[in-house]
Design a protein around this motif. Sequence first.
Motif, mmCIF file in Angstrom:
data_model
loop_
_atom_site.group_PDB
_atom_site.id
_atom_site.type_symbol
_atom_site.label_atom_id
_atom_site.label_comp_id
_atom_site.label_asym_id
_atom_site.label_seq_id
_atom_site.Cartn_x
_atom_site.Cartn_y
_atom_site.Cartn_z
ATOM 1 N N ARG A 43 -12.690 -6.813 3.348
ATOM 2 C CA ARG A 43 -13.297 -6.656 2.019
ATOM 3 C C ARG A 43 -12.893 -5.349 1.357
ATOM 4 N NH1 ARG A 43 -19.601 -7.623 2.726
ATOM 5 N NH2 ARG A 43 -19.590 -6.945 0.562
ATOM 6 N N ASP A 44 -12.722 -4.291 2.157
ATOM 7 C CA ASP A 44 -12.390 -2.980 1.575
ATOM 8 C C ASP A 44 -11.119 -2.446 2.214
ATOM 9 O OD1 ASP A 44 -14.976 -2.308 0.013
ATOM 10 O OD2 ASP A 44 -15.657 -3.010 1.986
ATOM 11 N N THR A 45 -10.190 -2.014 1.365
ATOM 12 C CA THR A 45 -8.960 -1.453 1.926
ATOM 13 C C THR A 45 -8.584 -0.204 1.122
ATOM 14 O OG1 THR A 45 -6.643 -1.861 2.426
ATOM 15 C CG2 THR A 45 -7.501 -2.964 0.476
ATOM 16 N N PHE A 46 -7.908 0.726 1.806
ATOM 17 C CA PHE A 46 -7.490 1.984 1.176
ATOM 18 C C PHE A 46 -5.974 2.108 1.345
ATOM 19 C CE2 PHE A 46 -11.868 2.435 2.368
ATOM 20 C CZ PHE A 46 -12.456 3.122 1.314
ATOM 21 N N CYS A 47 -5.295 2.490 0.256
ATOM 22 C CA CYS A 47 -3.834 2.632 0.376
ATOM 23 C C CYS A 47 -3.394 3.790 -0.513
ATOM 24 C CB CYS A 47 -3.132 1.348 -0.051
ATOM 25 S SG CYS A 47 -3.277 1.044 -1.823
ATOM 26 N N SER A 48 -2.071 4.064 -0.548
ATOM 27 C CA SER A 48 -1.558 5.125 -1.440
ATOM 28 C C SER A 48 -0.697 4.459 -2.507
ATOM 29 C CB SER A 48 -0.699 6.098 -0.634
ATOM 30 O OG SER A 48 0.428 5.396 -0.138
ATOM 31 N N TYR A 49 -0.358 5.223 -3.544
ATOM 32 C CA TYR A 49 0.478 4.656 -4.606
ATOM 33 C C TYR A 49 1.858 4.261 -4.087
ATOM 34 C CZ TYR A 49 -2.680 5.374 -8.498
ATOM 35 O OH TYR A 49 -3.731 5.281 -9.369
ATOM 36 N N SER A 50 2.363 5.022 -3.094
ATOM 37 C CA SER A 50 3.701 4.656 -2.610
ATOM 38 C C SER A 50 3.674 3.287 -1.930
ATOM 39 C CB SER A 50 4.294 5.736 -1.701
ATOM 40 O OG SER A 50 3.292 6.493 -1.107
ATOM 41 N N VAL A 51 2.566 3.004 -1.222
ATOM 42 C CA VAL A 51 2.424 1.688 -0.582
ATOM 43 C C VAL A 51 2.345 0.596 -1.657
ATOM 44 C CG1 VAL A 51 0.792 0.249 0.708
ATOM 45 C CG2 VAL A 51 1.374 2.540 1.545
ATOM 46 N N MET A 52 1.563 0.881 -2.690
ATOM 47 C CA MET A 52 1.396 -0.112 -3.764
ATOM 48 C C MET A 52 2.729 -0.363 -4.469
ATOM 49 S SD MET A 52 -1.527 0.003 -6.669
ATOM 50 C CE MET A 52 -2.869 -0.693 -5.765
ATOM 51 N N GLU A 53 3.489 0.716 -4.646
ATOM 52 C CA GLU A 53 4.775 0.572 -5.335
ATOM 53 C C GLU A 53 5.757 -0.223 -4.488
ATOM 54 O OE1 GLU A 53 7.316 3.381 -8.301
ATOM 55 O OE2 GLU A 53 6.344 4.353 -6.607
ATOM 56 N N LEU A 54 5.764 0.067 -3.176
ATOM 57 C CA LEU A 54 6.631 -0.699 -2.275
ATOM 58 C C LEU A 54 6.337 -2.184 -2.380
ATOM 59 C CD1 LEU A 54 6.759 1.314 1.078
ATOM 60 C CD2 LEU A 54 8.703 0.571 -0.274
ATOM 61 N N CYS A 55 5.031 -2.529 -2.359
ATOM 62 C CA CYS A 55 4.654 -3.945 -2.414
ATOM 63 C C CYS A 55 5.025 -4.552 -3.768
ATOM 64 C CB CYS A 55 3.153 -4.105 -2.183
ATOM 65 S SG CYS A 55 2.698 -3.671 -0.507
ATOM 66 N N THR A 56 4.802 -3.792 -4.842
ATOM 67 C CA THR A 56 5.077 -4.338 -6.172
ATOM 68 C C THR A 56 6.569 -4.609 -6.335
ATOM 69 O OG1 THR A 56 3.270 -2.978 -6.952
ATOM 70 C CG2 THR A 56 4.669 -3.928 -8.625
ATOM 71 N N LYS A 57 7.388 -3.605 -5.934
ATOM 72 C CA LYS A 57 8.831 -3.773 -6.129
ATOM 73 C C LYS A 57 9.421 -4.758 -5.132
ATOM 74 C CE LYS A 57 9.921 0.601 -8.387
ATOM 75 N NZ LYS A 57 10.274 2.004 -8.185
ATOM 76 N N GLY A 58 8.910 -4.703 -3.887
ATOM 77 C CA GLY A 58 9.552 -5.490 -2.838
ATOM 78 C C GLY A 58 9.036 -6.907 -2.721
ATOM 79 N N LEU A 59 7.744 -7.120 -3.052
ATOM 80 C CA LEU A 59 7.168 -8.452 -2.832
ATOM 81 C C LEU A 59 6.864 -9.179 -4.139
ATOM 82 C CD1 LEU A 59 4.591 -7.518 -0.039
ATOM 83 C CD2 LEU A 59 6.806 -8.601 0.274
#
Length: 1588
Positions: free
Chosen positions: A1259-1275
């Motif tokens: 239900r709750d997750t914590f991440c960094s912007y670099s992780v979010m960017e990797l997922c956005t660009k890569g997936l």
Amino acid sequence: MADRGVDLSALPKEVRDQLAELDLELSEGDITQKGYEKKRAKLLASYIPQLPKADLSLPDVQPSPSHSANPSPSPEAPGPSTSSASRHHRAHRSGGARDERYRSDIHTEAVQAALAKHREEKMALPMPTKRRSYFVQSPIDNCTPPDTSSASEDEGSLRRKAALSAMLAQTLQSSDYWINRSVQSSSTSSSASSTLSHGEPKTQPQPQLQPGVSVLADVLAHTRIENSVPPDVTSSTPQERGGSRVDLPPAIRGMSRGQSRSSMLDTADGVPVSSRVSTKIQQLLNTLKRPKRPPLSEFFLDDSEEIVEVPRPDPNTPKPEGRQIIPVKGEPLGVVSNWPPALQAALARWGATQAKSPALTALDITGKPLYTLTYGKLWSRSLKLAYTLLNKLGTKTEPVLQTGDRVALVYPNSDPGMFWVAFYGCLLAEVIPVPIEVPLSRQDAGSQQIGFLLGSCGVSLALTSEVCLKGLPKTPNGEIVQFKGWPRMKWVVTDTKYLTKPSKDWQPHIPTANTDTAYIEYKASKEGTVMGVAVSKIAMLTHCQALTQACNYCEGETLVNVLDCKKDMGLWHGVLTSVMNRIHTITVPYAVMKACPMSWVQRVHIHKARVALVKCRDLHWAMMAHKDQKDINLSSIRMLIVADGANPWSVSSCDAFLNVFQSHGLRPEVICPCATSPEALTVAIRRPGARGAPLPARAILSMGGLSHGVIRVNTEDKNSALTVQDVGHIMPGALMCIVKPDGSPQLCKTDEIGEIVINSRAGGTMYYGLPGVTKNTFEVIPVNQAGAPIGEIPFARTGLLGFVGPGSLVFVVGKIEGLLMVSGRRHNADDLVATALAVEPVKTVYRGRIAVFSVTVFYDERIVIVAEQRPDASEEDSFQWMSRVLQAIDSIHQVGLYCLALVPANTLPKTPLGGIHICETKQSFLDGNLHPCNILMCPHTCVTNMPKPRQKQPVDVGPASMLVGNLVAGKRIAQATGRELGVVEDQDLTRKFCMWPTMMHQFLSEALQWRAQVDPDHVLYVLLNSKGVPVCTATCAQLHKRAEKITATLLERGGLNTGDNVVLLYPPGIDLIAAFYGCLYAGVIPVTVRPPHPQNLSATLPTVRMIIDVSKAACILTTQPLMRILRSREAAASVNVKTWPTIIDTDDLPRKRPPHLYKPPTAEMLAYLDFSVSTTGMLTGVKMSHAAISTLCRSIKLQCELYSSRQIAICLDPYCGLGFVLWCLSSVYSGHQSILIPPLELETSLPVWLSTLSQYKIRDTFCSYSVMELCTKGLGTQTEVLKARGLNLSCVRSCVVVAEERPRLALSQSFSKLFKDLGLSPRAVSTAFGSRVNLAIGLQGTSGPDPSTVYVDMKSLRHDRVRLVEKGAPQSLPLMESGTILPGVRVIIVNPETRGPLGDSHLGEIWVNSPHSASGYYTIYGEESLQADHFNTKLSFGDPQTLWSRTGYLGFIKRTELLDASGDRHDALFVVGSLDETLELRGLRYHPIDIETSVSRAHRSIAESAVFTWTNLLVVVAELSGSEQEALDLVPLVTNVVLEEHHLIVGVVVIVDPGVIPINSRGEKQRMHLRDSFLADQLDPIYVAYNM
């Protein structure tokens, strides 16, 4: 000659070579006769005993022979007097090197004089730094592939000769040659490449550096360095901060704030001496110190909404003073009895009565007659075509063509006969011919516009010849391709063999000329759209009559036509009027002129032609080639019509031609310049004068006056004069006025320049199919000064700018389409081209190909010059030429250039006749597709309408009045509070053990012991690998036992005292957590440090070393592999490995229990140190006490409702800030299970984080912007695949990005949108906010309202004010709330200068008061004052008791309409950016991210960008993701966008490879590191442009 008495053969060889070179330049027209004699005299001066010295004192600005183009490579040439040297060269020559339409000796002298004046001031412009790679045409080995494109209209004559092709054949064995060559050369590094520009020649011997180039080592000697330091408007000089901001090694060091802005300026006027880059920037600053022309006002009106500074009118501006002009009447159009009733009737008459009479002679490519078409043949073939068109296409019931249909004529210039037949065939069939150019490729320059023309005219049928049809591009199955933008076309071949002879009873219908359209002639507008001007039958006939009267044509004359017979003069004289008068026309196509430039002169001589129809270009080509033709006689010519005689620069071509050919019988009075326009057809033409009559006078006008639209005879400054010749009188039967070119058509005064408008029966009638545009052009009724119309009759605008001189002579000074309106002054593109060409372009510009246009940037037009660079031009020559063009245009036209670009030869888009297609060039420039090889931007000189700089108000206002002022204005003091922290109860456990609440407040070490006792098998941590498989888990008991083992080892082997610092060097995982608690148990202070990257030790190990040194660590705990790395030989290369403190590896420890576990005496004792490198490159360590970490954990537990039954997933780096707290501390406090995913694992397997969320139903997750960017660009593209694998994110209730920056709204939104298909709720994503002084201030919990987004006005934000605007408003910036404020936290917005609280409409520093703030910076110097300033600060008024911590971030608080848990209205905190990072420019506060966002939007190839300031220059670094060819395209686009959106002028643009901009673990840009690397010249940039 000057060489009397000199034995040439006795001269030294290099002098003979230089003389040969001079002869060659003269023969090629690259130097004037006068210049030739002057240079020759100078060369021979020292060898002639009695030469008078007087004529050598002229300002000689030609390049001195020592570095003239290239010493003659013909050693065998015996002496320069023989022409063998020049003949030897002629073979290599690729055409005349300048565009002679603009040639003027007077002007050249003026330009050289202007440059000489500048020479004294010696402008030392910093040359751009360029990495040498395949796209740069290097001077040593130019890699231009062979020129395959068609030659250009303005190019010289003699093209590829055998010698040239033989040379190319040797070098171009295969395409591999180019590829290999580019690979080799692109590997050279920038340091080698910028040899010349940096004055440290690696391989070249010193003397090769040209004297004119000012090596940069001595550059500062040339520039005028005043003693004053440039005004430093960048520093925001906020109060010094930063306890342990320790000096970092160069690898990660940003200048500490005190030093960066002040001590930098100690050396050489602010230049760190070692750096080449800085030297260049300094040069740039020195050039910028000179005052700009309209000085900027020095005050700023805060509340004015006006952005632009409006220049005050100059009282000295010349104003028109004459009386209002009276319309000028042409002579009456006479009526001749035998004039035909229609043009077709004339053809019918000559076809019947003079069938043998020649109508047209066409030439082959060598200039020999190919065929002659008689009037009989022309008539019979046209008749056949008309019959075929009307009766043989389609069926009797359904003919394809009706009377009045439009038909495209597609014929090459080299086949005039076919065109004539097609044109007259259409007239006889009463269909409307629309002649267009032959499309050569699907992507022709302007083909889309031709498509627009065909569409607006409703054309669906095209006539062409068989040969032409074969040459058109085809699809694989043999059909003609669909050209870009064209309607669907049916193609009809008109060769005679396909035509049908009409039946005996068929006769064409030839009505008397009426107002129906006869033909449509195309015309391109300034914007590039192509429109069709319709000419009616009566206008066509009347125009032929008027031309016949004006030119006095007689039946049976011979006319030589060098112009395009499809349009304009070539059509009007050479096809229409000639048939009306039974003239014999000899057509000389462009292709023949290229091969044999003398061909038209030879035709005149052979056929004793009476009239010749040419352009200046043809005059020039004939002059160039005339040496070989001795026996030519031009005395038969009674009229030499110069079609582009209206171009002001034609006068010198006419003079020069007369000069050469007067000895061949050419009479001065036969030269007849004329002015034409597609709308009004012929406007004026000079009638041939009587023999011996005086020639008309010239007008010598002041360019300054012209720029203000008035006529002033030039008296004072002969450099800025324009000499124009008249174009004769207006046409018979016409009426002419001069009206203002813009606004209502008001009549001009007699001394005012305006647009010529014509009323005549012999003009165009409309733009076909475009009634709206037609009205404004063809139906203009001039008005007088009072605004009243002067009559009923409509005039047509001609697009020509001019005036009426004495004796009603018409003078033209330019065209509307070449008009550039800069700051209210008019400049003519052709004039600027002429000035640029007068600046010795021989070495630089390829065939004089120069385009001038304007682009609108920041509320004004800016002038751009683009030229093609010769393949053999060196960087130095090009740069020098560019800087001299700047100076020349500045002094002659008094206007600043915005951009000057050089592109490789033959790459500018061409018009059908090889000229430059200006509109396409401009579009390429704006789209970033021009691919220049050299560029110079000069925004500082030409942008004079910048807003006034803001001057901050002095802070005199007392606190009380400010507070009262705020309240009176109805503004709340901007503050917000999280909910109460209260006593936390974990009911389940309290029931079992009463001791929980009291103990848990104090120490986390006791919390772990207690959990190990009470709930030993509860799994606290699960560590996953890249496959999503748990590789390690830890229950409460396991974690406790592992910690105990570490404690025992520490006490045994470490020799530590209580309170010593111990560095934990671990990869992200459970070992790190165990080591942390082991330290707490042992009473030592843990310091978590990110381990060095094994592949990049040189960059990452010094940081580790520094933290170890700064923290005075007594011991290092780590793993075996890392211990080996620390002691390895590679590590020794970057740090001293002999001085590490004790290193203990904790991989295989014996099972020992420590004798006792340490318990701190008070909760205020230090628990751990948190070290982090800030975005400005500062290393700061903060002290966290036991009390702070337990209240922080409690606060997070409350906000996120964390209990032992909950699971959360963490994909963060666990080394500092909130990431560390969530990874190591929170689970032990709250008892929930943490699933740990090291961010590095995403590099191996991108989906691991998202699939974990789905698999564990997190239900709750914590991440960094670099992780979010990797997922956005890569997936982002793979959502379908992930969905098919069963990935489902609908369980995720909150996804919190842990950050210490402004929320990245665009990234969060694209993440939400991309994964919406996988069930991710758009409300789930939010951003937490923490800083160094307080690790967690805002965090989106489970209960509070959703994060809100507001739009603020960027202009106000720069003034530190917050003005909310609607979404989509111009200059609006969207900002997202930084999470809900945590329980126990109070936030207030404070003015960083006065330290007083602010109202909620102000931007200020965020101050925080909270029990979990850090207790201070960890410092070894004991700079207590700094710590006190950041950690225990009081407001200057308002609430002077509370102690606050300063976050160093700017933000504001807005009360929203949403309600929080307690039912009150929710106060949202918005973070705008770090105070350290802000740029203060022109008195305004800018946030780098805003400028970077604009820059990244400027071009598709900008992957990432970063900005910083150096002294008062804005530096933009952009990463180029495309090919290196695009590097220079980015420079103008970046400059434009920053000027448009932020009202700032970029000082330096640096283009680098992807990945050069350093980014820290949180994904934040390290701009200060970048700045240091740039100044230390360590970036290896692709290109550095210093904007002047």
